[in-house]
Design an enzyme around this catalytic site. Structure first.
Site, PDB file in Angstrom:
ATOM      1  CD  GLU A 137      28.131  36.197  22.133  1.00 48.33           C
ATOM      2  OE1 GLU A 137      27.697  35.727  23.197  1.00 48.33           O
ATOM      3  OE2 GLU A 137      27.693  35.847  21.013  1.00 48.33           O
ATOM      4  CB  CYS A 186      29.690  35.568  30.771  1.00 44.08           C
ATOM      5  SG  CYS A 186      29.920  34.219  29.614  1.00 44.08           S
TER       6      CYS A 186
HETATM    7  P1  NAD Z   1      34.991  44.992  29.762  1.00 45.95           P
HETATM    8  O1  NAD Z   1      33.766  45.442  29.100  1.00 45.95           O
HETATM    9  O2  NAD Z   1      35.569  45.817  30.841  1.00 45.95           O
HETATM   10  O3  NAD Z   1      36.177  44.752  28.723  1.00 45.95           O
HETATM   11  C1  NAD Z   1      36.065  43.984  27.562  1.00 45.95           C
HETATM   12  C2  NAD Z   1      36.929  44.582  26.479  1.00 45.95           C
HETATM   13  O4  NAD Z   1      36.501  45.911  26.215  1.00 45.95           O
HETATM   14  C3  NAD Z   1      38.416  44.653  26.842  1.00 45.95           C
HETATM   15  O5  NAD Z   1      39.187  44.236  25.738  1.00 45.95           O
HETATM   16  C4  NAD Z   1      38.637  46.109  27.131  1.00 45.95           C
HETATM   17  O6  NAD Z   1      39.938  46.550  26.784  1.00 45.95           O
HETATM   18  C5  NAD Z   1      37.607  46.803  26.245  1.00 45.95           C
HETATM   19  N1  NAD Z   1      37.170  48.086  26.809  1.00 45.95           N
HETATM   20  C6  NAD Z   1      37.086  48.437  28.103  1.00 45.95           C
HETATM   21  N2  NAD Z   1      36.644  49.701  28.232  1.00 45.95           N
HETATM   22  C7  NAD Z   1      36.428  50.174  26.980  1.00 45.95           C
HETATM   23  C8  NAD Z   1      35.923  51.401  26.440  1.00 45.95           C
HETATM   24  N3  NAD Z   1      35.588  52.424  27.225  1.00 45.95           N
HETATM   25  N4  NAD Z   1      35.821  51.502  25.114  1.00 45.95           N
HETATM   26  C9  NAD Z   1      36.124  50.501  24.310  1.00 45.95           C
HETATM   27  N5  NAD Z   1      36.603  49.305  24.753  1.00 45.95           N
HETATM   28  C10 NAD Z   1      36.751  49.138  26.061  1.00 45.95           C
HETATM   29  O7  NAD Z   1      34.591  43.539  30.269  1.00 45.95           O
HETATM   30  P2  NAD Z   1      35.429  42.613  31.204  1.00 45.95           P
HETATM   31  O8  NAD Z   1      35.459  43.213  32.574  1.00 45.95           O
HETATM   32  O9  NAD Z   1      36.708  42.231  30.545  1.00 45.95           O
HETATM   33  O10 NAD Z   1      34.480  41.303  31.250  1.00 45.95           O
HETATM   34  C11 NAD Z   1      33.464  41.139  32.187  1.00 45.95           C
HETATM   35  C12 NAD Z   1      32.079  41.281  31.588  1.00 45.95           C
HETATM   36  O11 NAD Z   1      31.999  40.594  30.369  1.00 45.95           O
HETATM   37  C13 NAD Z   1      30.988  40.692  32.451  1.00 45.95           C
HETATM   38  O12 NAD Z   1      29.865  41.519  32.397  1.00 45.95           O
HETATM   39  C14 NAD Z   1      30.675  39.368  31.781  1.00 45.95           C
HETATM   40  O13 NAD Z   1      29.395  38.865  32.015  1.00 45.95           O
HETATM   41  C15 NAD Z   1      30.893  39.715  30.362  1.00 45.95           C
HETATM   42  N6  NAD Z   1      31.222  38.516  29.613  1.00 45.95           N
HETATM   43  C16 NAD Z   1      30.336  38.059  28.692  1.00 45.95           C
HETATM   44  C17 NAD Z   1      30.616  36.898  28.004  1.00 45.95           C
HETATM   45  C18 NAD Z   1      29.680  36.336  26.971  1.00 45.95           C
HETATM   46  O14 NAD Z   1      30.086  35.426  26.277  1.00 45.95           O
HETATM   47  N7  NAD Z   1      28.464  36.831  26.841  1.00 45.95           N
HETATM   48  C19 NAD Z   1      31.807  36.220  28.249  1.00 45.95           C
HETATM   49  C20 NAD Z   1      32.687  36.729  29.195  1.00 45.95           C
HETATM   50  C21 NAD Z   1      32.395  37.888  29.860  1.00 45.95           C
END
Ligand code: NAD
Length: 457
Positions: A211, A245
């Site tokens: 997602e 998002c």
């Molecule tokens: P992120 O990708 O930074 O983090 C999400 C998760 O991934 C966290 O739990 C984090 O600990 C983990 N993570 C971070 N770096 C990692 C790595 N190198 N390896 C493995 N895991 C890792 O995202 P965010 O900043 O928390 O959220 C923002 C983004 O998420 C935006 O792009 C937004 O559009 C998207 N988003 C999508 C939805 C949806 O339903 N499609 C909902 C909310 C947010």
């Protein structure tokens, strides 16, 4: 940090079959519902601390949202678990055919920080309903909410059934995924990290739901009701300070209505969040300094039509409308994920499509028009995850609809029954009675072509 032994214990627990019965699943869903309701005030307080969300917003987008998903699962679980009987083709008469729903095993659910409760617990509800054991990885960037969620999970479930962690994602997720084979990974977050997760999962052929994010366009046609469009765009674009998002990322407005839309948006923003949004009950804050600094840069990349004030100490950025932005500026190249709304005018659909096509497969797409033909034309030409006509973002709140992206904005979907299906294997079964066993199905085959062509056509 979760270690491999804990994951192996979860796998052994899953293998006992304890999580599979209807009684077990329904009991866990009810326990979860009670625990969330009991901790409602603590959750609202924590969401205020992390993101300055007011209690009403918390209920609509976090606690109440999750409660409604649990209530739906409790009401429908028996029906969802039933096998789906289907027709049998002539070749296999008189067999019976059906689809069994089987749990996947130990699944990993990874959440982001913007809706820290909703986006971690909603997939978990589907995973519990489908009979799995779950590792929950909360975002480390919403620590107050993570602390309450940890308490809820640890007081409600045994760690071999549901295990909670909120460590550094970049360290903890590879440590888990590279040393243990999950049966499914459900990830919500940025597209960049989504690619990392997808690669790790591919190494062990682990199925994934992704997602992700992206730039979701919002088209306002010349025939739209501008006053209504302004309200519906403003409420979801600036809710949670734009950190959503499915928020409209930028507006494409027909050139004849740009001025009217800008004026309506200005009036609406002042009405919703007052002239001092930093002190307003209805307006949130940016999650942390890193995101604040990223958004600050966008403010210099065009002409500010409204807003533009900010305060680093409060992590405050005013709801801001911008125009005069070059299409190659970062604010039009990256997902904004904050309270900044570029407004771009177009003369015809082809011009607008060129801008949309620069960011293929948006997670969401919105069109405001009173013309049915135009509406269908837009919906048919833009390849996006899901969206709304004469509205923005609310499609996500209807659990009867599947929620998810496509391509760059994700793969798979969930909510309501779709969550149950995401966390179930659909096992195809054919049952054939012994009383009817025609010789025609066995060798010798010579001379049977005419019959086979009649049966298989
Ligand atoms: P992120 O990708 O930074 O983090 C999400 C998760 O991934 C966290 O739990 C984090 O600990 C983990 N993570 C971070 N770096 C990692 C790595 N190198 N390896 C493995 N895991 C890792 O995202 P965010 O900043 O928390 O959220 C923002 C983004 O998420 C935006 O792009 C937004 O559009 C998207 N988003 C999508 C939805 C949806 O339903 N499609 C909902 C909310 C947010």
């Amino acid at each position: 940090m979760v270690n491999t032994d804990q994951l192996l214990t979860m796998h052994s627990y899953y293998e006992t079959g304890a999580t599979k019965s209807y009684t077990f699943r329904i009991t866990q869903l009810k326990k979860l519902k009670t625990a969330i309701l009991q901790n409602q005030d603590a959750l609202h307080q924590a969401l205020y601390t992390d993101l300055k969300k007011n209690a009403e917003e918390c209920w609509v987008t976090e606690t109440g949202f999750v409660i409604s998903e649990i209530s739906t699962a409790i009401k429908r679980l028996k029906q969802w678990m039933q096998p789906d009987y289907t027709a049998t083709n002539l070749l296999n008469v008189p067999s019976k055919s059906y689809v069994m729903k089987e749990p996947l095993g130990v699944v990993l659910v990874i959440g982001p920080w913007n809706y820290p409760l909703q986006l971690l617990f909603t997939p978990m509800i589907g995973a519990i309903a489908a009979g799995n054991t779950v590792v929950l990885k909360a975002s480390e960037f919403a620590p107050a909410t993570a602390a309450v969620m940890k308490t809820i999970i640890e007081q409600t479930f045994a760690p071999e059934y549901i295990l909670f962690t909120d460590g550094d994602g970049a360290a903890e997720i590879p440590a888990m995924m590279n040393h243990f084979r999950f049966d499914h990974v459900f990830y919500t977050g940025s597209t960049a990290v989504g690619k990392i997760i997808y690669k790790m999962a591919a190494e062990q052929l682990v199925p994934v739901t992704l997602e992700l994010g992206g730039k979701s366009p919002c088209v306002v046609e010349a025939d739209a009701n501008i006053a209504v469009a302004a309200k519906r765009i403003a409420i979801t674009k600036f809710s949670n300070a734009g950190q959503m998002c499915v928020a409209p990322d930028y507006i494409l407005v027909h050139e004849t209505k740009k001025q009217a839309l800008v004026e309506a948006l200005k009036k609406t923003l002042e009405h919703f969040f007052s002239k001092q949004p930093e002190q307003d009950y209805n307006y949130g804050k940016i999650i942390n300094e890193k995101q604040y600094n990223r958004l600050q840069n966008y403010l210099t990349q065009g002409n500010i039509l409204y807003g533009g004030r900010s305060n680093a100490a409060q992590l405050f950025i005013e709801p801001t409308l911008m125009d005069g932005i070059k299409l190659d500026a970062p604010v039009m190249q990256e997902e904004i994920f904050g309270p900044i709304l570029p407004i771009i005018s177009f003369a015809n659909k082809a011009e607008a499509m060129d801008i949309i096509k620069a960011h293929p497969n948006p997670l969401a797409f919105y069109v405001f028009t009173n013309n049915k033909k135009k509406e269908q034309d837009w919906l048919n030409t833009v390849p996006f995850g899901g969206g709304c006509v004469n509205n923005a973002s609310w499609h996500l709140t209807n659990h009867h609809l599947p929620f998810g992206g496509r391509g760059f904005s994700g793969t798979g979907n969930y909510h309501g029954k779709y969550s149950f299906d995401t966390f179930s294997h659909h096992k195809a079964i054919m049952k054939t009675p012994a009383w009817f066993d025609p010789a025609v199905k066995y060798p010798p085959f010579k001379g049977k072509m005419k019959l086979f062509k009649w049966v298989i056509k």
